[in-house]
Design an enzyme around this catalytic site. Structure first.
Site, PDB file in Angstrom:
ATOM      1  N   ASP A  97      -3.170 -18.083  -0.105  1.00 48.98           N
ATOM      2  CA  ASP A  97      -4.148 -18.795  -0.789  1.00 48.98           C
ATOM      3  C   ASP A  97      -4.871 -19.636  -0.057  1.00 48.98           C
ATOM      4  OD1 ASP A  97      -1.627 -20.120  -0.936  1.00 48.98           O
ATOM      5  OD2 ASP A  97      -1.770 -20.497  -3.019  1.00 48.98           O
ATOM      6  N   ASP A 103     -12.581  -8.984   4.333  1.00 48.18           N
ATOM      7  CA  ASP A 103     -13.751  -8.873   3.482  1.00 48.18           C
ATOM      8  C   ASP A 103     -14.350 -10.416   3.234  1.00 48.18           C
ATOM      9  OD1 ASP A 103     -13.691  -6.148   2.878  1.00 48.18           O
ATOM     10  OD2 ASP A 103     -14.196  -6.606   0.910  1.00 48.18           O
ATOM     11  N   LYS A 133       3.294 -15.344   2.015  1.00 47.28           N
ATOM     12  CA  LYS A 133       3.315 -15.863   0.797  1.00 47.28           C
ATOM     13  C   LYS A 133       4.772 -16.307   0.736  1.00 47.28           C
ATOM     14  CE  LYS A 133       1.587 -17.595  -3.067  1.00 47.28           C
ATOM     15  NZ  LYS A 133       0.624 -18.368  -3.237  1.00 47.28           N
ATOM     16  N   TYR A 161       0.674  -1.171   0.063  1.00 47.80           N
ATOM     17  CA  TYR A 161      -0.169  -0.079  -0.101  1.00 47.80           C
ATOM     18  C   TYR A 161       0.934   1.190   0.057  1.00 47.80           C
ATOM     19  CZ  TYR A 161      -4.748  -1.679   0.559  1.00 47.80           C
ATOM     20  OH  TYR A 161      -5.808  -2.373   0.464  1.00 47.80           O
ATOM     21  N   ASP A 181      -6.381  -6.974   3.953  1.00 49.96           N
ATOM     22  CA  ASP A 181      -7.662  -6.312   3.270  1.00 49.96           C
ATOM     23  C   ASP A 181      -8.664  -7.316   2.647  1.00 49.96           C
ATOM     24  OD1 ASP A 181      -9.097  -4.153   2.097  1.00 49.96           O
ATOM     25  OD2 ASP A 181      -8.126  -4.495   0.235  1.00 49.96           O
TER      26      ASP A 181
HETATM   27  C1  IPM Z   1     -10.335  -1.302   3.917  1.00 52.55           C
HETATM   28  C2  IPM Z   1     -10.726  -0.463   2.650  1.00 52.55           C
HETATM   29  C3  IPM Z   1      -9.424   0.467   2.324  1.00 52.55           C
HETATM   30  C4  IPM Z   1      -8.420  -0.390   1.990  1.00 52.55           C
HETATM   31  C5  IPM Z   1      -9.724   1.427   0.872  1.00 52.55           C
HETATM   32  C6  IPM Z   1     -11.158   2.161   1.287  1.00 52.55           C
HETATM   33  C7  IPM Z   1      -8.800   2.152   0.755  1.00 52.55           C
HETATM   34  O1  IPM Z   1     -10.770  -1.510   1.486  1.00 52.55           O
HETATM   35  O2  IPM Z   1     -10.226  -0.652   5.037  1.00 52.55           O
HETATM   36  O3  IPM Z   1     -10.469  -2.292   3.903  1.00 52.55           O
HETATM   37  O4  IPM Z   1      -7.938  -0.919   1.121  1.00 52.55           O
HETATM   38  O5  IPM Z   1      -7.495  -0.494   2.965  1.00 52.55           O
HETATM   39 MG    MG Z   2     -11.020  -3.402   2.275  1.00 51.57          MG
END
Ligand code: IPM
Ligand code: MG
Length: 364
Positions: free
Chosen positions: A226, A254, A194, A143, A250
């Site tokens: 993975d 999710d 990884k 990042y 990240d």
């Molecule tokens: C998160 C989001 C952010 C990230 C974005 C909005 C920059 O997806 O907080 O998970 O990638 O960190």
């Molecule tokens: Mg995110």
């Protein structure tokens, strides 16, 4: 005398605006009923800041929020700003806060609330009583690594590049946070990397192993990312605390959120520890600004409300309020109230603000 708690609220964009209204309701309730002394300051970030101040996060805003005791952020981004230059996009505002305040440790719990057990796409027995914690390194890795950019090689051919880089020090400090946290839970820590392909994460693994010598009571395991993604959906309860890099965290968070029923249920805390031992922290839902449903009263405010709970636990050492908020969420869900994202047959569908009201009723 009561200590005044200075809180900065940055609603941001899209549904960030709506869920922040619900956050304010909860904070106002705490001021009135628990008699907390809270000074709440609203600030601009993301697209909202671009539209008014011409930048996703002004230095003045950064300066003010860095002096507050805690920051709450809604969400940033949306199609309106997608064509802007990279450095001017809403997301840069969020990333700037993380980087400038050095909020390197991101806690993303994935907890299944019993009443939502049927909202997950996974079978109930796979996720029942699930309680895992992803600790994501938040200020390093791909990042922020340099060099980065898009450059022209020749006519009609460009090169886009980013750098995945970690130093021993960066890994060491997140490792310590992860091991310390594992000590307060089941003493099982899984480090995700990884290392079979990427040197930076080979270093990550080596530092994790080295740090584990200081924590003989914690059982450390390693998993390639993975495989970790696959294991999270196959058998998530094998995990307790996961520690991983910025980008893997990240993605995996999710994924973990869907185990709990909806991305709209996941709060997070991003914490930095200064040289003097003070902590700085920002609390935000894991979900984004969801421009497709913004302004329609469809957003789930629970991740935002649970983030307030995390703020009381981590920033203000007030476990009682953390518990009260969690309990209110659990009870409202038990009573069958659902925003659209967690709706299932036989339940009562409510709007964003209606859900906030239900939480207040329960708090009362
Ligand atoms: C998160 C989001 C952010 C990230 C974005 C909005 C920059 O997806 O907080 O998970 O990638 O960190
Ligand atoms: Mg995110």
């Amino acid at each position: 005398m009561k200590k005044k708690l200075k809180i900065s609220l940055l609603p941001g964009d899209g549904i960030g605006q709506e869920i922040s209204i619900e956050a304010k309701k909860v904070l106002t309730w705490l001021v009135k009923k628990i008699d907390l002394d809270i000074e709440l300051n609203e600030e601009l970030v993301g697209g909202a800041s671009i539209d008014t101040l011409g930048t996703p996060l002004s230095n003045e805003t950064l300066d003010r929020i860095s002096k507050s005791d805690a920051i709450i952020l809604g969400a940033v981004g949306g199609p309106k700003w997608e064509s802007l230059d990279f450095e001017k996009r809403p997301e840069r505002g969020l990333l700037k806060i993380r980087k400038e305040l050095d909020l390197f440790a991101n806690f993303r719990p994935a907890i299944v609330f019993e009443p939502l057990i049927n909202s997950s796409s996974l079978k109930p027995e796979i996720i029942k009583d699930l309680d895992i914690l992803i600790i994501r390194e938040l200020t390093g890795g791909i990042y922020f690594g340099q060099p980065r950019g898009i450059e022209k090689i020749e006519e009609d051919n460009h090169r886009g590049f980013n750098t995945l880089v970690y130093t021993t020090k960066e890994i060491k400090r997140i490792a310590k946070v992860a091991f310390d946290t594992a000590m307060t839970r089941s003493r099982k820590l899984c480090s995700v990397d990884k290392a079979n392909v990427l040197e930076s994460t080979e270093l990550w693994r080596n530092v994790m192993i080295e740090t584990s010598r200081e924590y003989p009571d914690v059982e450390l395991s390693h998993m390639y990312v993975d495989n970790a993604a696959m294991q999270l959906v196959r058998d998530p309860k094998q995990f307790d605390v996961i520690v991983t890099t910025n980008m893997f965290g990240d993605i995996l968070s999710d994924c973990a959120s869907m185990l709990t029923g909806s991305l709209g249920m996941l709060p997070s805390a991003s914490i930095g520890i200064t040289n003097t031992g003070d902590t700085k922290a920002m609390y935000e839902p894991v979900h984004g600004s969801a421009p497709d449903i913004a302004g329609k009263g469809l957003a789930n405010p629970l991740a935002m409300i649970l983030s307030i709970g995390m703020m009381f636990k981590y920033s203000f050492a007030n476990e009682a309020i953390f518990e009260i908020i969690n309990k209110a969420v659990e009870t409202v869900l038990k009573k069958g109230f659902r925003t659209k994202d967690i709706f299932s047959n036989g339940k009562t569908i409510v709007s964003t603000s209606h859900m906030g009201d239900k939480i207040l009723e329960e708090l009362n």
